[in-house]
Design a protein around this motif. Structure first.
Motif, PDB file in Angstrom:
ATOM      1  N   LEU A  84      23.861  97.122  75.706  1.00  0.00           N
ATOM      2  CA  LEU A  84      23.269  95.545  76.022  1.00  0.00           C
ATOM      3  C   LEU A  84      24.240  95.075  76.651  1.00  0.00           C
ATOM      4  N   TYR A  85      23.880  93.869  77.630  1.00  0.00           N
ATOM      5  CA  TYR A  85      24.830  92.766  78.215  1.00  0.00           C
ATOM      6  C   TYR A  85      24.348  91.530  78.039  1.00  0.00           C
ATOM      7  N   ALA A  86      25.261  90.874  78.380  1.00  0.00           N
ATOM      8  CA  ALA A  86      24.947  89.246  78.404  1.00  0.00           C
ATOM      9  C   ALA A  86      25.509  88.729  79.754  1.00  0.00           C
ATOM     10  N   ILE A  87      24.669  87.886  80.308  1.00  0.00           N
ATOM     11  CA  ILE A  87      25.058  86.961  81.462  1.00  0.00           C
ATOM     12  C   ILE A  87      25.544  85.965  81.216  1.00  0.00           C
ATOM     13  N   HIS A  88      26.615  85.558  81.717  1.00  0.00           N
ATOM     14  CA  HIS A  88      27.534  84.313  81.756  1.00  0.00           C
ATOM     15  C   HIS A  88      27.198  83.590  83.389  1.00  0.00           C
ATOM     16  N   LEU A  89      26.721  82.455  83.399  1.00  0.00           N
ATOM     17  CA  LEU A  89      26.621  81.700  84.812  1.00  0.00           C
ATOM     18  C   LEU A  89      27.511  80.713  84.742  1.00  0.00           C
ATOM     19  N   HIS A  90      28.136  80.722  86.223  1.00  0.00           N
ATOM     20  CA  HIS A  90      28.933  79.220  86.469  1.00  0.00           C
ATOM     21  C   HIS A  90      28.668  79.091  87.826  1.00  0.00           C
ATOM     22  N   GLN A  91      27.820  78.155  88.305  1.00  0.00           N
ATOM     23  CA  GLN A  91      27.402  77.580  89.677  1.00  0.00           C
ATOM     24  C   GLN A  91      26.638  78.558  90.239  1.00  0.00           C
ATOM     25  N   GLY A  92      25.726  79.517  89.514  1.00  0.00           N
ATOM     26  CA  GLY A  92      24.779  80.533  89.930  1.00  0.00           C
ATOM     27  C   GLY A  92      25.747  81.923  90.083  1.00  0.00           C
ATOM     28  N   GLU A  93      27.064  82.098  90.187  1.00  0.00           N
ATOM     29  CA  GLU A  93      27.846  83.186  89.953  1.00  0.00           C
ATOM     30  C   GLU A  93      27.872  83.968  88.574  1.00  0.00           C
ATOM     31  N   ARG A  94      27.587  85.212  88.490  1.00  0.00           N
ATOM     32  CA  ARG A  94      27.584  85.682  87.183  1.00  0.00           C
ATOM     33  C   ARG A  94      28.781  86.410  86.705  1.00  0.00           C
ATOM     34  N   SER A  95      29.128  86.551  85.462  1.00  0.00           N
ATOM     35  CA  SER A  95      29.818  87.477  84.862  1.00  0.00           C
ATOM     36  C   SER A  95      29.254  87.906  83.575  1.00  0.00           C
ATOM     37  N   PHE A  96      29.677  89.109  83.197  1.00  0.00           N
ATOM     38  CA  PHE A  96      28.979  89.733  82.065  1.00  0.00           C
ATOM     39  C   PHE A  96      29.934  90.131  80.933  1.00  0.00           C
ATOM     40  N   SER A  97      29.394  90.309  79.513  1.00  0.00           N
ATOM     41  CA  SER A  97      29.885  90.781  78.335  1.00  0.00           C
ATOM     42  C   SER A  97      28.989  92.170  78.038  1.00  0.00           C
ATOM     43  N   TYR A  98      29.846  93.324  78.113  1.00  0.00           N
ATOM     44  CA  TYR A  98      28.805  94.316  77.564  1.00  0.00           C
ATOM     45  C   TYR A  98      29.276  95.098  76.124  1.00  0.00           C
ATOM     46  N   TRP A  99      28.333  95.472  75.685  1.00  0.00           N
ATOM     47  CA  TRP A  99      28.332  96.462  74.539  1.00  0.00           C
ATOM     48  C   TRP A  99      27.537  97.626  74.913  1.00  0.00           C
ATOM     49  N   ARG A 100      28.195  98.822  75.231  1.00  0.00           N
ATOM     50  CA  ARG A 100      27.500  99.958  75.796  1.00  0.00           C
ATOM     51  C   ARG A 100      28.449 101.225  75.390  1.00  0.00           C
ATOM     52  N   SER A 101      29.222 101.219  74.486  1.00  0.00           N
ATOM     53  CA  SER A 101      30.106 102.351  74.280  1.00  0.00           C
ATOM     54  C   SER A 101      29.171 103.632  73.570  1.00  0.00           C
ATOM     55  N   GLN A 102      28.219 103.330  72.774  1.00  0.00           N
ATOM     56  CA  GLN A 102      27.406 104.092  72.397  1.00  0.00           C
ATOM     57  C   GLN A 102      26.152 104.449  73.059  1.00  0.00           C
ATOM     58  N   SER A 103      25.818 104.061  74.521  1.00  0.00           N
ATOM     59  CA  SER A 103      24.945 103.993  75.337  1.00  0.00           C
ATOM     60  C   SER A 103      24.398 105.592  75.451  1.00  0.00           C
ATOM     61  N   ALA A 104      23.167 106.008  75.310  1.00  0.00           N
ATOM     62  CA  ALA A 104      22.768 107.405  75.467  1.00  0.00           C
ATOM     63  C   ALA A 104      22.774 107.981  76.897  1.00  0.00           C
ATOM     64  N   ALA A 105      22.830 106.832  77.729  1.00  0.00           N
ATOM     65  CA  ALA A 105      22.912 107.192  79.097  1.00  0.00           C
ATOM     66  C   ALA A 105      23.955 107.977  79.478  1.00  0.00           C
ATOM     67  N   ARG A 106      25.197 107.886  78.717  1.00  0.00           N
ATOM     68  CA  ARG A 106      26.353 108.396  78.806  1.00  0.00           C
ATOM     69  C   ARG A 106      26.378 109.914  78.786  1.00  0.00           C
ATOM     70  N   THR A 107      25.154 110.443  78.177  1.00  0.00           N
ATOM     71  CA  THR A 107      24.802 111.697  78.159  1.00  0.00           C
ATOM     72  C   THR A 107      23.732 112.371  79.143  1.00  0.00           C
ATOM     73  N   LEU A 108      23.385 111.636  80.063  1.00  0.00           N
ATOM     74  CA  LEU A 108      22.489 111.815  80.934  1.00  0.00           C
ATOM     75  C   LEU A 108      22.827 113.108  82.028  1.00  0.00           C
ATOM     76  N   ALA A 109      23.806 113.525  82.082  1.00  0.00           N
ATOM     77  CA  ALA A 109      24.502 114.678  82.813  1.00  0.00           C
ATOM     78  C   ALA A 109      24.737 115.767  81.930  1.00  0.00           C
ATOM     79  N   ASP A 110      24.293 115.765  80.730  1.00  0.00           N
ATOM     80  CA  ASP A 110      24.911 116.659  79.546  1.00  0.00           C
ATOM     81  C   ASP A 110      24.203 118.082  79.985  1.00  0.00           C
ATOM     82  N   ASP A 111      22.982 118.152  80.262  1.00  0.00           N
ATOM     83  CA  ASP A 111      22.447 119.476  80.476  1.00  0.00           C
ATOM     84  C   ASP A 111      22.062 119.538  81.989  1.00  0.00           C
TER      85      ASP A 111
END
Length: 296
Positions: A84-111
C-alpha cells in the motif's frame, strides 16, 4: 502475436481527493504495462509478471488486469498480500508513504521455472530499479540471469527508491549490472545525480552507453531530454505543463515511448509520443488514467 511483459509490484494506491482518499491500483512497471496496453495494437499481448496474495485486495488487482486486457503472469502467495502507498502532493509534486514489507511481490522471483515461463517468447521485457530493490539478493540474481539469456529486448528504468535498498552501494552495483544487460535504458537525471553523483544528463547518457545499451534516453523532469538511439543523438526541449499530480509521469512516458518504438516509429517521434502522454497523465489525479481516456 508479439509479447510485451513488464515485471514488478502492484500496490494499492491512496490518492488525496480533497479531505478524502481514493483507492486505486498502481506500481511503476504496472503503470507502464497499463499505458502500453492502451497504446499497442491487437497484435501485441501485454503481460504483467508479479506475485499476489489470496486476499480480496489481491483479487481486485487480478480482476483489474483481466478487465484491462493485461495478461496476468501471477503466482499467489498463501500468507502475504500486496503493498500500500499513499500520495502526498505539494504544488503538483508528489511524495509517498509506503507499507510494503510483507508484499507478495517480493517473492516473484523465488521460482525460476515460473519466472522463465512468464518471460518465454517475450519480444520486449520491462523492469525497473524498484523491481530489483524489492527482491532478495538471490531473487535479483535469478531474474537478471534469465534476462541476460532472453532473446527479446530488455528495457530498464533505474527508477530509484533509495529506502528500498540495503545501502547505496548495493543499489549502484545492481543497477549497473541490470543496465549492462539491457538494450534500452530510460533513466531520470535526478535519480542518477542522487545515486551516482552525475553532474549533467550527458554524464548519465554516456555512462549507460558505456555499459552497452544501444538506446538510452535521459528524462529530466520537464527539462531537455537527451537520447542516443543507435548512431542518432537527440536533445529535445519539449513544452512544459503545470501538473496536478506527477504520479506516473515517468511510467507513462516510458509506455508512450516504447509503444511508438515497438510500432516502428523513429526516436524523435517516440520521445514526443511519450512526452505527450505524460503531459496528459500529470493533469490527472493518480497514476492510471482510464483506458478510454488514454485512447481518446
Amino acid at each position: 502475436m508479439k509479447r510485451f511483459v513488464a515485471i514488478g509490484e502492484c500496490m494499492m494506491e491512496l490518492s488525496p481527493q480533497g479531505d478524502l482518499w481514493q483507492m486505486n491500483v498502481a506500481g511503476d512497471t504496472f503503470n507502464t504495462a497499463w499505458y502500453a496496453r492502451a497504446l499497442l495494437g491487437p497484435d501485441w499481448e501485454v503481460g504483467y509478471q508479479t506475485a499476489l496474495g489470496l486476499d480480496g485486495f489481491s483479487d481486485r488487482v487480478l480482476d483489474l488486469m483481466q478487465a484491462a486486457g493485461i495478461r496476468p503472469l501471477v503466482t499467489r502467495h498463501p500468507s502475504r498480500s500486496i503493498g500500500l502507498y499513499a500520495i502526498h502532493l505539494h504544488q503538483g509534486e508528489r511524495s509517498f508513504s509506503y507499507w510494503r514489507s510483507q508484499s507478495a511481490a517480493r517473492t516473484l522471483a523465488d521460482d525460476a521455472a515460473t519466472l522463465a515461463s512468464g518471460l518465454a517468447g517475450a519480444d520486449a521485457i520491462h523492469l525497473s530499479g524498484i523491481t530489483l530493490a524489492i527482491l532478495p539478493p538471490e531473487g535479483r540474481d535469478r531474474l537478471l540471469g534469465l534476462l541476460q539469456a532472453a532473446p527479446g529486448q530488455v528495457v530498464f528504468d533505474p527508477n530509484l527508491r533509495l529506502k528500498l535498498w540495503e545501502d547505496p552501494q548495493t543499489a549502484r552495483e545492481v543497477m549497473t549490472r541490470a543496465a549492462s544487460i539491457a538494450d534500452i535504458v530510460l533513466p531520470s537525471f535526478d535519480d542518477e545525480a542522487t545515486l551516482f553523483g552525475d553532474a549533467t544528463p550527458k554524464v548519465t547518457l554516456d555512462r549507460y552507453l558505456g555499459l552497452g545499451a544501444s538506446e538510452v534516453l535521459v528524462k529530466n523532469g520537464g527539462g531537455q531530454i537527451l537520447a542516443r538511439v543507435g548512431a542518432e543523438s537527440l536533445a529535445l526541449d519539449l513544452p512544459r505543463v503545470t501538473p496536478l499530480d506527477t504520479t506516473g509521469a515517468g511510467d507513462s512516458f516510458n509506455a508512450g515511448y516504447l509503444a511508438a518504438r515497438l510500432a516502428g516509429q523513429g526516436a524523435e517521434a517516440a520521445i514526443r509520443a511519450g512526452h505527450d502522454l505524460a503531459a496528459r497523465v500529470v493533469r490527472h489525479a493518480g497514476a492510471l488514467m482510464p483506458m478510454e481516456d488514454i485512447r481518446a
